[in-house]
Design a protein around this motif. Structure first.
Motif, short mmCIF file in Angstrom:
data_model
loop_
_atom_site.label_atom_id
_atom_site.label_comp_id
_atom_site.label_asym_id
_atom_site.label_seq_id
_atom_site.Cartn_x
_atom_site.Cartn_y
_atom_site.Cartn_z
N ASP A 53 -26.79 7.69 49.65
CA ASP A 53 -26.24 8.76 48.81
C ASP A 53 -27.29 9.31 47.84
N ASP B 39 -26.91 4.55 41.88
CA ASP B 39 -25.75 4.61 42.80
C ASP B 39 -26.09 3.89 44.11
N ASN C 125 -28.30 11.56 41.60
CA ASN C 125 -28.52 10.12 41.63
C ASN C 125 -29.98 9.75 41.38
MG MG Z 1 -22.27 7.71 45.49
#
Ligand code: MG
Ligand code: GN1
Length: 372
Positions: free
Chosen positions: A225, A245, A230
């Motif tokens: 992800d 994350d 992030n």
């Molecule tokens: Mg995520």
């Protein structure tokens, strides 16, 4: 014993945060970030040490075995920290750390059965939902490359599969077809556009899984992800300092990550816009991200890896649109929504982005070729 309130009343959140507070006093606990799955809070503490930490309630409807997430986190953060100790980098780079409870556990399950865990906050850092400039694009790419580099020597089998089927596009397609078979969507120009969009690309959905099955792309560890928000940036230097994350770090293809990083980083209006006409894929930002990524990743990419980068960018944008659209049709059961049409709007953004990627295929392939 106090009753635990589903809405996480402030008192209750403080009590949960206290479980993870080994020193100092909690000042407050606030909702944090814009995650679509878990509930995230920033805990402020009055302490001589770290001033904040991240408290999260894991969505166990999505992550069925949250213990595996914590086990994986320990395994790869230990691996990376050891590596960084032996070969320090010449710039600031940090890994989020798992914080234990007072009972030395990696998580806390409350009276309602909710699964809570705490992670260190990367101090003096911030993230962005949309790309601010070209330097930032290069930094985002560098951060993903650095992350891949740091986990590249950990054998993929060392980590458990925390989310089966994640980024396996043919499985999302099958799920979509099943949902479609049992629902009668309310037809509108938007829904028709999405139905047609998916139906025109069903063969394409197999491209990365076929390459994997044919042995062209190796199974590696991935982030899962690595979207733009992030990546954490140092507030003073504006250099990337961490990738956060980490719940979907597991065996997969680095192409899922490259695709996800580019589909989120090269859409200047961001994935939450309601103005579909303004969505486009910015090839300058694409060049920047890939340049930053390859400055670190060149060392471990093969000829075949390069051959599938364009397809990965196109596929992950399409896949996310498909996931949002399927969830809209299924009644919004996976992604958190602010209104009933939210997932439909998000799907259209990703499909418009896919169209823009497709219309610039030649330029994008050329950028990849020139950076090799
Ligand atoms: Mg995520
Ligand atoms: C979800 O919860 P969040 O925002 O970190 C999703 C990603 C999507 C993303 C789109 C486990 O991530 O795959 O790309 O939304 N995570 C999961 O914003 O499904």
């Amino acid at each position: 014993m106090t009753t635990v309130i589903r809405t996480h009343g402030v008192e209750n959140l403080v009590a949960i945060a206290e479980r993870f507070t080994l020193q100092g006093q909690i000042v407050d606990v606030q909702a944090f970030g814009s995650g679509n799955i878990n509930d995230t809070f920033l805990v402020n503490i009055d302490s001589p040490g770290d001033k904040h930490f991240i408290l999260q309630r894991i969505n166990t409807q999505v992550f069925r075995q949250p213990q595996l997430i914590m086990q994986n986190l320990r395994t790869f953060t230990d691996h990376i920290c050891q590596k960084l100790q032996h070969t320090p980098l010449d710039r600031r780079w940090e890994m989020p750390r798992v914080l234990s409870t007072k009972e030395a556990q990696d998580y806390y399950i409350d009276a309602e059965g909710s699964f809570w865990r705490a992670i260190s906050f990367i101090e003096q850092s911030q993230s962005f939902d949309t790309m601010q400039n070209l330097e930032q694009a290069q930094e985002i790419g560098y951060a993903l490359g650095m992350f891949h580099n740091l986990i590249s020597d950990l054998p993929p089998q060392r980590l458990a599969d925390t989310l089966e089927g994640f980024h396996i596009t043919p499985l999302y397609l099958r799920h979509y077809q099943e949902v479609l078979a049992r629902t009668t969507p309310q037809i509108s120009p938007e829904v028709n556009y999405c139905l047609q969009f998916v139906s025109d690309r069903t063969t394409f959905a197999y491209i990365l899984e076929n390459a994997k099955a044919e042995g062209k792309l190796p199974l590696r560890l991935m982030h899962g992800d690595p979207k733009i928000n992030n990546v954490m940036f140092d507030t003073a230097t504006q250099k990337a300092v961490s990738v956060i994350d980490l719940d979907t770090v597991k065996p997969g293809l680095v192409h899922y990550d490259i695709g996800d990083c580019l589909r989120s980083g090269c859409n200047p209006v961001g994935e939450e816009t309601a103005d579909w006409e303004s969505v486009y894929f910015d090839t300058d930002l694409c060049q920047g991200i890939l340049q930053g990524y390859l400055s670190v990743a060149k060392a471990f990419l093969t000829e075949n890896d390069y051959a599938y980068i364009y397809d990965a960018i196109r596929l992950i944008a399409f896949e996310l649109g498909l996931r949002f659209f399927a969830d809209y049709l299924a009644g919004n059961v996976y992604f958190k929504v602010k209104h009933s049409e939210h997932n439909l709007a998000r799907a259209i953004v990703q499909f418009k982005l896919t169209e823009s990627i497709e219309s610039q295929a030649t330029q994008i392939r050329q950028i990849i070729q020139d950076l090799k």
